[in-house]
Design a protein around this motif. Structure first.
Motif, PDB file in Angstrom:
ATOM      1  N   UNK A  88      -3.579  23.786   1.229  1.00 37.95           N
ATOM      2  CA  UNK A  88      -3.483  22.122   0.938  1.00 37.95           C
ATOM      3  C   UNK A  88      -4.307  21.392   1.442  1.00 37.95           C
ATOM      4  N   UNK A  89      -4.884  21.641   2.782  1.00 35.18           N
ATOM      5  CA  UNK A  89      -5.792  21.008   3.708  1.00 35.18           C
ATOM      6  C   UNK A  89      -7.492  21.466   3.249  1.00 35.18           C
ATOM      7  N   UNK A  90      -7.495  22.547   2.507  1.00 33.35           N
ATOM      8  CA  UNK A  90      -8.947  22.861   2.295  1.00 33.35           C
ATOM      9  C   UNK A  90      -9.893  22.128   1.751  1.00 33.35           C
ATOM     10  N   UNK A 124     -16.536  28.256   7.517  1.00 33.95           N
ATOM     11  CA  UNK A 124     -17.240  29.356   6.857  1.00 33.95           C
ATOM     12  C   UNK A 124     -16.750  30.922   7.421  1.00 33.95           C
ATOM     13  N   UNK A 125     -15.782  30.797   8.177  1.00 38.07           N
ATOM     14  CA  UNK A 125     -15.175  31.917   8.776  1.00 38.07           C
ATOM     15  C   UNK A 125     -13.881  32.209   8.184  1.00 38.07           C
ATOM     16  N   UNK A 126     -14.262  33.657   7.797  1.00 40.46           N
ATOM     17  CA  UNK A 126     -13.239  34.214   6.937  1.00 40.46           C
ATOM     18  C   UNK A 126     -11.946  34.896   7.841  1.00 40.46           C
ATOM     19  N   UNK A 127     -10.816  34.684   7.419  1.00 37.36           N
ATOM     20  CA  UNK A 127      -9.523  35.036   8.097  1.00 37.36           C
ATOM     21  C   UNK A 127      -9.465  36.695   8.427  1.00 37.36           C
ATOM     22  N   UNK A 128      -8.938  37.274   9.349  1.00 38.61           N
ATOM     23  CA  UNK A 128      -8.996  38.620   9.398  1.00 38.61           C
ATOM     24  C   UNK A 128      -7.933  39.165   8.319  1.00 38.61           C
ATOM     25  N   UNK A 136     -13.439  18.012   9.579  1.00 42.90           N
ATOM     26  CA  UNK A 136     -12.178  17.911  10.029  1.00 42.90           C
ATOM     27  C   UNK A 136     -11.578  18.953  11.040  1.00 42.90           C
ATOM     28  N   UNK A 137     -12.199  20.076  11.084  1.00 40.39           N
ATOM     29  CA  UNK A 137     -11.618  21.433  11.628  1.00 40.39           C
ATOM     30  C   UNK A 137     -12.331  22.042  12.675  1.00 40.39           C
ATOM     31  N   UNK A 138     -13.647  21.479  12.865  1.00 35.08           N
ATOM     32  CA  UNK A 138     -14.304  22.057  14.057  1.00 35.08           C
ATOM     33  C   UNK A 138     -14.007  21.766  15.405  1.00 35.08           C
ATOM     34  N   UNK A 151      -9.578  29.625  10.751  1.00 38.09           N
ATOM     35  CA  UNK A 151     -10.408  30.408  10.003  1.00 38.09           C
ATOM     36  C   UNK A 151      -9.979  29.995   8.462  1.00 38.09           C
ATOM     37  N   UNK A 152     -10.795  30.283   7.508  1.00 40.13           N
ATOM     38  CA  UNK A 152     -10.362  30.015   6.418  1.00 40.13           C
ATOM     39  C   UNK A 152     -11.129  28.743   5.758  1.00 40.13           C
ATOM     40  N   UNK A 153     -10.849  28.499   4.439  1.00 42.16           N
ATOM     41  CA  UNK A 153     -11.643  27.024   3.942  1.00 42.16           C
ATOM     42  C   UNK A 153     -10.875  26.057   4.577  1.00 42.16           C
ATOM     43  N   UNK A 154     -12.020  25.008   4.712  1.00 44.86           N
ATOM     44  CA  UNK A 154     -13.387  24.623   4.324  1.00 44.86           C
ATOM     45  C   UNK A 154     -14.386  25.390   5.369  1.00 44.86           C
TER      46      UNK A 154
END
Length: 627
Positions: free
Chosen positions: A202-204, A223-227, A210-212, A218-221
């Motif tokens: 819901x926050x993607x 660029x880091x894919x979650x394990x 906003x998340x740096x 991890x996850x959108x938005x």
């Protein structure tokens, strides 16, 4: 003896009762609050024997009721006395940003009616209990940035149904981000904390900034894919070609029609947008270019969002029925009539009508259309107005339609679509005050003699006071008061338009679309209040008296005149008469009244809202003026 024994108890109760009653006075409550603070040099204006709403710095009032404490950047420290603040029942906004408060989060949850809580850039620390915000259902804005808060983000914070702005950046929050329960959140910043785990879906929608600064997220938005969710390598992917499309004669006619409708609608929207861009470049470089007359005499179909325009002049009943059926099929509904005082019409009538482009403003595009019953209407295609769902939007617009005041223009109908809205109101032939003052000085400007200008100003103030009474709970009862939104009837009676839209507009776009955000306190303190409308009223007064086009209407600030600076400088140098419009300056017998009005306009445009006139006081002063 028994009475003697009880007497001290009774006396104590009486003393406590009188103390409690005395603290019910707002000035006593605030003085008690002041005593809990440290380094209060900035609050010298808070003194007994005076009233908080008459010049106490940082106090925001409406109709004599204290609605806000805006104590930003005052070097304050000490404790925030919640007990005292509980005795201010009208309190809605609290701003203590950029001070030196420290320690755990004060018990703000005891102030259940607060709408804005701004605590950024202090030294608050520690964990915030998970249920801290559970009783603060009215909260819309929470700014806790750049403190030393730690622990998990409170679950109750993400469950607030009215929350629109949440800024927690620059703290030490850790753990996972709770899932938000509602979709009203528009502005979010969780950067530079110690958060970890996958960002809730819901926050993607928010920007990666906003998340740096949270290495564990991890996850959108981002660029880091979650394990566990890595994209498989291309060697192991088996791509199955998509099935061939079915023959055209097997496709559902409804689906084909839908594609056609949306394609045509997109082309129409692109043409309209191109027209607006070209026309706006030919005029001033500003977002307030609607002068109230048909500057662009191009005839186009009325742009109904998502609907293919009908051919002009089509009046066959079969065409109308077909169009209504298509509208229903695609979930577009019809026009919702709010008043039948000017006759009834529907979406099909709008689609049959040819429209003349009036202009493009910050809120959208405006068109003039003539209904089959001869009624001329203005259709505004509104963007960035998605803050409310359909039922809430309907209730709000009906409030506007039920207003009755000689200086208020009410809407006639609306059309709701998630991405865009249409608002329909009666067309006023004479046009706007902006046009009459600046659009054609050779023809229209001569109409505006001193009696007419005073009548316009007094009518605008009367309409504004009515809105402030009807929408007393709004942060911005009007919110968009400027001369292009003041229409003039045939006898120069002003009609206020585009009012009360603040609750409808996406909060992230409000600053770009609503003129009240030009008030200086918003850029300095980030706070809005009904006094922003008073600033706009003052600007209208100065514009009417000087006859100059305010540079405040221009986003670039490269044209027009800073009428606020012009007038305040002239007053300080005792040469006020020099700034009066030469068109009316020759009226010697009315010169003193003009100068009184000039001083009222200057008092309404004071940079510090604490020194700005209260609207009720401004109305009283305006009513005393004579022709």
């Amino acid at each position: 003896m028994a009475f003697a024994a009880v007497y001290p108890v009774l006396l104590s109760l009486l003393i406590i009762s009188f103390t409690t009653l005395s603290l019910s006075a707002p000035e006593d409550v605030l003085l008690q609050f002041k005593r809990s603070l440290g380094n209060v040099d900035a609050l010298d204006s808070w003194a007994s024997g005076s009233r908080p709403c008459d010049g106490w710095i940082g106090i925001i009032c409406f109709d004599g009721i204290i609605t806000g404490l805006h104590l930003s950047a005052m070097g304050l420290s000490g404790q925030i006395d919640i007990d005292a603040l509980q005795n201010l029942p009208g309190l809605r906004t609290l701003s203590f940003t950029n001070n030196f408060f420290e320690g755990p989060m004060p018990e703000f949850y005891r102030l259940g009616t607060i709408k804005s809580l701004l605590l950024s850039r202090n030294q608050f620390s520690g964990e915030i209990p998970s249920d801290f915000f559970q009783r603060m259902a009215s909260l819309k804005k929470i700014w806790l940035a750049n403190n030393n808060f730690s622990g998990n983000i409170p679950e109750s914070l993400m469950q607030l149904s009215n929350l629109m702005e949440l800024h927690l950046e620059g703290n030490e929050f850790s753990g996972r981000i709770p899932v938000i329960k509602h979709e009203k959140l528009i502005s979010l910043d969780l950067s530079d904390n110690k958060l970890e785990g996958e960002i809730p879906e819901s926050l993607s929608k928010f920007n990666s900034k906003s998340f740096e600064g949270n290495p564990g997220l991890c996850g959108k938005p981002l660029d880091k894919v979650c394990p566990g969710k890595e994209t498989p390598s291309t060697e192991t992917i088996s791509v199955k070609p998509p099935p061939p499309p079915p023959p055209l004669n097997e496709q559902k006619s409804g689906e084909g029609l839908s594609v056609i409708l949306w394609t045509v609608a997109g082309l129409v929207a692109a043409v309209i947008l191109l027209t607006a861009i070209v026309s706006s470049r030919r005029r001033r470089d500003d977002d307030f270019s609607i002068l109230g007359k048909e500057n662009v005499r191009e005839v186009v179909p009325v742009p109904i969002p998502g609907v293919k325009p009908m051919r002009t002049g089509s009046s066959k009943k079969g065409s109308v029925s077909k169009r209504k059926a298509q509208s229903s099929k695609h979930g577009l509904g019809n026009l919702v009539m709010l008043s039948d005082e000017k006759g009834e019409f529907g979406l099909a009538d709008l689609m049959r009508a040819s429209a003349e482009v009036l202009g493009n403003g910050g809120l959208g595009s405006a068109y003039k259309a003539v209904m089959s019953n001869g009624l001329s209407v203005v259709v505004k295609r509104m963007r960035e107005m998605n803050a409310l769902e359909k039922d809430e939007f309907d209730a709000e617009i009906r409030r506007y339609a039920n207003l009755r005041h000689p200086n208020i223009l009410t809407p006639l109908a609306y059309h709701f679509r998630r991405e865009e809205k249409l608002l329909v109101s009666e067309y006023i032939p004479k046009g706007s005050l902006l046009y009459i003052l600046h659009g054609d000085r050779g023809i229209s400007h001569g109409e505006l003699n001193w009696p007419t200008r005073l009548k316009i100003v007094q009518g605008v103030a009367s309409g504004l006071a009515f809105l402030h009474s009807e929408f007393a709970s709004y942060d911005l009862p009007h919110g968009n008061l400027k001369s292009s939104n003041i229409l003039l009837s045939s006898d120069h009676e002003p009609l206020l338009n585009d009012y009360g839209l603040h609750p409808l507009i996406n909060p992230s776009q409000a600053a770009q679309t609503l003129f009240a955000y030009k008030a200086p306190e918003i850029s300095q303190q980030g706070s809005i209040s009904p006094k922003c409308d008073v600033y706009c009223l003052g600007l209208i007064i100065l514009e009417v008296l000087t006859g100059k086009f305010p540079s405040q209407y221009i986003n670039s600030g490269k044209s027009g005149t800073d009428v606020v600076m012009l007038v305040h400088t002239a007053i300080s140098e005792e040469r006020e008469a020099e700034v009066i419009d030469p068109e009316i300056a020759g009226s010697i017998e009315s010169k003193s009244e003009m100068l009184r009005l000039l001083h009222i306009g200057a008092a309404c445009t004071e940079k510090n809202p604490d020194y700005r006139l209260d609207l009720r006081e401004a109305i009283t002063k305006l009513e005393e003026l004579q022709v």
